[in-house]
Design a protein around this motif. Structure first.
Motif, mmCIF file in Angstrom:
data_model
loop_
_atom_site.group_PDB
_atom_site.id
_atom_site.type_symbol
_atom_site.label_atom_id
_atom_site.label_comp_id
_atom_site.label_asym_id
_atom_site.label_seq_id
_atom_site.Cartn_x
_atom_site.Cartn_y
_atom_site.Cartn_z
ATOM 1 N N UNK A 248 0.808 -1.219 0.000
ATOM 2 C CA UNK A 248 0.000 0.000 0.000
ATOM 3 C C UNK A 248 0.840 1.267 0.000
ATOM 4 N N UNK A 249 2.131 1.141 -0.245
ATOM 5 C CA UNK A 249 3.008 2.301 -0.124
ATOM 6 C C UNK A 249 2.747 3.342 -1.209
ATOM 7 N N UNK A 250 2.182 2.917 -2.336
ATOM 8 C CA UNK A 250 1.843 3.879 -3.386
ATOM 9 C C UNK A 250 0.427 4.403 -3.244
ATOM 10 N N UNK A 251 -0.339 3.849 -2.291
ATOM 11 C CA UNK A 251 -1.712 4.294 -2.038
ATOM 12 C C UNK A 251 -1.720 5.234 -0.840
ATOM 13 N N UNK A 252 -2.563 6.218 -0.874
ATOM 14 C CA UNK A 252 -2.674 7.129 0.263
ATOM 15 C C UNK A 252 -4.104 7.652 0.320
ATOM 16 N N UNK A 253 -4.628 7.754 1.531
ATOM 17 C CA UNK A 253 -5.996 8.214 1.689
ATOM 18 C C UNK A 253 -6.108 9.685 1.298
ATOM 19 N N UNK A 254 -7.326 10.087 0.997
ATOM 20 C CA UNK A 254 -7.553 11.468 0.582
ATOM 21 C C UNK A 254 -7.767 12.399 1.771
ATOM 22 N N UNK A 255 -8.507 11.926 2.776
ATOM 23 C CA UNK A 255 -8.939 12.826 3.842
ATOM 24 C C UNK A 255 -7.791 13.342 4.710
ATOM 25 N N UNK A 256 -6.845 12.478 5.043
ATOM 26 C CA UNK A 256 -5.768 12.900 5.956
ATOM 27 C C UNK A 256 -4.904 14.013 5.383
ATOM 28 N N UNK A 257 -4.280 13.866 4.201
ATOM 29 C CA UNK A 257 -3.471 14.977 3.677
ATOM 30 C C UNK A 257 -4.296 16.186 3.268
ATOM 31 N N UNK A 258 -5.532 15.951 2.818
ATOM 32 C CA UNK A 258 -6.361 17.071 2.380
ATOM 33 C C UNK A 258 -6.773 17.945 3.565
ATOM 34 N N UNK A 259 -7.131 17.317 4.688
ATOM 35 C CA UNK A 259 -7.591 18.070 5.856
ATOM 36 C C UNK A 259 -6.422 18.702 6.614
ATOM 37 N N UNK A 260 -5.324 17.974 6.755
ATOM 38 C CA UNK A 260 -4.180 18.509 7.497
ATOM 39 C C UNK A 260 -3.339 19.467 6.654
ATOM 40 N N UNK A 261 -3.441 19.385 5.342
ATOM 41 C CA UNK A 261 -2.620 20.232 4.477
ATOM 42 C C UNK A 261 -3.194 21.628 4.319
ATOM 43 N N UNK A 262 -2.391 22.519 3.768
ATOM 44 C CA UNK A 262 -2.804 23.886 3.470
ATOM 45 C C UNK A 262 -1.891 24.447 2.393
ATOM 46 N N UNK A 263 -2.194 25.651 1.936
ATOM 47 C CA UNK A 263 -1.448 26.247 0.821
ATOM 48 C C UNK A 263 0.020 26.475 1.166
ATOM 49 N N UNK A 264 0.337 26.684 2.442
ATOM 50 C CA UNK A 264 1.722 26.973 2.840
ATOM 51 C C UNK A 264 2.636 25.762 2.679
ATOM 52 N N UNK A 265 2.080 24.570 2.750
ATOM 53 C CA UNK A 265 2.890 23.350 2.675
ATOM 54 C C UNK A 265 2.474 22.493 1.481
ATOM 55 N N UNK A 266 1.983 23.126 0.430
ATOM 56 C CA UNK A 266 1.489 22.386 -0.717
ATOM 57 C C UNK A 266 2.574 21.530 -1.364
ATOM 58 N N UNK A 267 3.840 21.967 -1.277
ATOM 59 C CA UNK A 267 4.928 21.196 -1.873
ATOM 60 C C UNK A 267 5.086 19.829 -1.236
ATOM 61 N N UNK A 268 4.563 19.650 -0.015
ATOM 62 C CA UNK A 268 4.666 18.359 0.668
ATOM 63 C C UNK A 268 3.305 17.715 0.907
ATOM 64 N N UNK A 269 2.249 18.488 0.948
ATOM 65 C CA UNK A 269 0.931 17.930 1.255
ATOM 66 C C UNK A 269 0.168 17.476 0.017
ATOM 67 N N UNK A 270 0.636 17.866 -1.169
ATOM 68 C CA UNK A 270 -0.035 17.446 -2.403
ATOM 69 C C UNK A 270 0.419 16.037 -2.759
#
Length: 320
Positions: A248-270
């Protein structure tokens, strides 16, 4: 060879071989077990295998009004467009980075928790600890995101206010790339470690207690019993779960990075899931979204197969 040996040899030669029992024999014998299998098999057929026909969308210029089969074929054009996108490779890098940290730091956490809980002598404290540890698993990431914002947010977060009151410099947990990665990983471990702990506690419960009694007679302490009995006895469970996590290393859920991420860290949260949502769904490029999903599945299959092969070569028992 005397006559007696010849007679014995002839009798052996004429012993009829037992007939092979067919499928119907085992079906009649285990009909209730097959009946129990009916529901899960039906679920997988309807919701896992039947939707696979939609994979052809990755090779078509899909139009929701024309349908899957009426849309024109475009071959591998969708894959070429995806692979030429810098955003895709950034999302893929971030997916491997975040999942890799979850694997390296998060995979041992439930094992350690299970061993600690198992070593507790107070039954009521053990029950309370188990409940407190696996309760976060049942919380929605929307709720967890709100909690993270209240605790780690700059200017109004709990930690930021405490640090300012103590005259210390605030830490940008949610607005600086690497601090955000650390926060993301830590929150993920807190949310999932307790649930994984239950699996290992079940494996530990199956260990023969006589092994511990024999080790205690030989003078082994707690650490020695954990190292020589507990860990070797749950090694099979650890290996199976490790192989599944690698797959599952190439799979990642949508809700966790989408909710915890923001525009300031888009280079890592996208990540791949947010990339598919933004490019594939918001832009109505369903063929791109399907192409990325198919690519993820193939990468996961390769990782799973290679890891299982290496495990079998090392003398351990893999998934197959």
């Amino acid at each position: 060879m005397d006559r007696a040996d010849v007679a014995v040899a002839k009798n052996k030669a004429y012993i009829p071989k037992p007939k092979k029992k067919g499928f119907m024999f085992y079906f009649k014998r285990d009909k209730f077990l097959y009946l129990l299998l009916l529901l899960p098999v039906t679920y997988f057929v309807l919701f896992k295998y039947a939707p696979m026909y939609g994979v052809v969308i990755a090779f078509k210029e899909y139009n929701i009004f024309e349908g899957v089969f009426a849309s024109p074929w475009i071959g591998f054009d969708a894959f070429k467009e995806v692979f030429r996108s810098d955003d895709f490779w950034r999302a893929l890098r971030n997916t491997f980075l975040l999942n890799g940290l979850d694997l390296v730091l998060g995979f041992p956490a439930p094992i350690i928790l299970a061993i600690i809980i198992n070593e507790l002598r107070s039954k009521w404290f053990k029950r309370v600890s188990q409940t407190m540890l696996y309760l976060p698993h049942f919380l929605s990431w929307v709720i967890i995101g709100g909690m993270v914002l209240q605790i780690f947010a700059p200017n109004f977060g709990l930690i930021d206010n405490v640090m300012k009151a103590l005259g210390m410099q605030s830490i940008p947990f949610l607005t600086e790339n690497w601090y955000w990665v650390a926060t993301y990983t830590g929150v993920g471990i807190w949310q999932s470690a307790g649930w994984g702990m239950i699996i290992y506690l079940a494996a530990i419960a199956g260990i023969n207690s006589e092994l511990y009694e024999a080790a205690e007679v030989d003078g082994a302490g707690r650490l020695r019993k954990i190292w020589n009995i507990t860990l070797p006895c749950i090694r099979g469970t650890i290996i199976i779960l490790f192989i599944l996590n690698i797959g599952r290393i190439s799979m990642i859920s949508f809700d966790r990075p989408f909710i915890l991420g923001n525009a300031s860290v888009k280079d890592f949260s996208d990540v791949i899931s947010t990339y598919v949502y933004r490019v594939g769904l918001q832009s109505s490029r369903y063929n791109l979204a399907t192409a990325v999903g198919l690519f993820q599945s193939l990468v996961g299959l390769v990782f799973l197969t290679v890891t299982n092969y290496i495990t079998n070569k090392c003398g351990e028992e893999g998934i197959w």
